[in-house]
Design a protein around this motif. Structure first.
Motif, short mmCIF file in Angstrom:
data_model
loop_
_atom_site.label_atom_id
_atom_site.label_comp_id
_atom_site.label_asym_id
_atom_site.label_seq_id
_atom_site.Cartn_x
_atom_site.Cartn_y
_atom_site.Cartn_z
N GLN A 147 0.83 -1.21 0.00
CA GLN A 147 0.00 0.00 0.00
C GLN A 147 0.87 1.26 0.00
O GLN A 147 0.60 2.21 -0.73
CB GLN A 147 -0.92 0.03 1.23
N GLU B 283 2.48 1.64 -3.40
CA GLU B 283 1.54 2.13 -4.41
C GLU B 283 1.37 3.65 -4.31
O GLU B 283 1.39 4.36 -5.31
CB GLU B 283 0.19 1.43 -4.24
N GLU B 284 1.24 4.13 -3.08
CA GLU B 284 1.10 5.58 -2.87
C GLU B 284 2.34 6.35 -3.31
O GLU B 284 2.25 7.46 -3.81
CB GLU B 284 0.81 5.89 -1.41
#
Length: 166
Positions: free
Chosen positions: A28, A31-32
């Motif tokens: 996560q 991805e950011e």
């Protein structure tokens, strides 16, 4: 104290993300940030090994049976403050030990079960440390802010802080 370690903006963003939620999956965060999860994993491990980052679970001491939180101001004999800090840091009841300026040479936060435990820690352990001259206790009555995410993403690194103004 150790020298600052070179960190880039990605390192700072990873630290900021983990300060918000230390159990957040690396994929996560990756991805950011637009980078591979393996890079987040590698950088996190590197930051941990360098002693920059520590991901831990923090319990509310009052909710798990600890009734006494206090800050202790400690005056030390000349030249003894650092050795006093080392000895205090070894006590399981201390959660925070700092070398300071001002009225006290050292400040320590202690977390104790009850007043009897607190009395034992201060009188039998802290005041028995070689170099401790006196202590002054400040009981925590209410905690209005306990923050651990202090915004590392906004703190310039050494190279950025020294960059000349244009």
């Amino acid at each position: 104290m150790s020298q600052p370690v070179s960190m880039d903006d990605i390192d700072r963003q990873i630290i900021t993300a983990l300060q918000g939620d230390g159990r957040r999956p690396f994929n996560q965060i990756a991805e950011e940030l637009g980078i591979p999860a393996s890079s987040v994993r590698y950088r996190t491990r590197r930051l941990e090994e360098l002693g920059i980052l520590q991901v831990v679970g923090i319990a509310n001491p009052l909710a798990i049976g600890f009734d006494r939180l206090a800050m202790i101001g400690i005056r030390t004999a000349p030249g003894k403050a650092r050795t006093v800090c080392t000895a205090l840091a070894a006590l399981p009841e201390t959660s925070y030990v700092i070398l300071t300026t001002g009225q006290f040479d050292v400040m320590a936060e202690v977390i104790c079960r009850d007043i009897e435990h607190f009395t034992e820690v201060v009188n039998d352990q802290m005041q028995a440390i070689d170099g401790v001259v006196s202590t002054e206790s400040f009981f925590v009555l209410e905690a209005h802010k306990l923050a651990y995410g202090w915004g590392v993403g906004t703190v310039p690194g050494p190279a950025e802080a020294e960059a000349p103004a244009e």
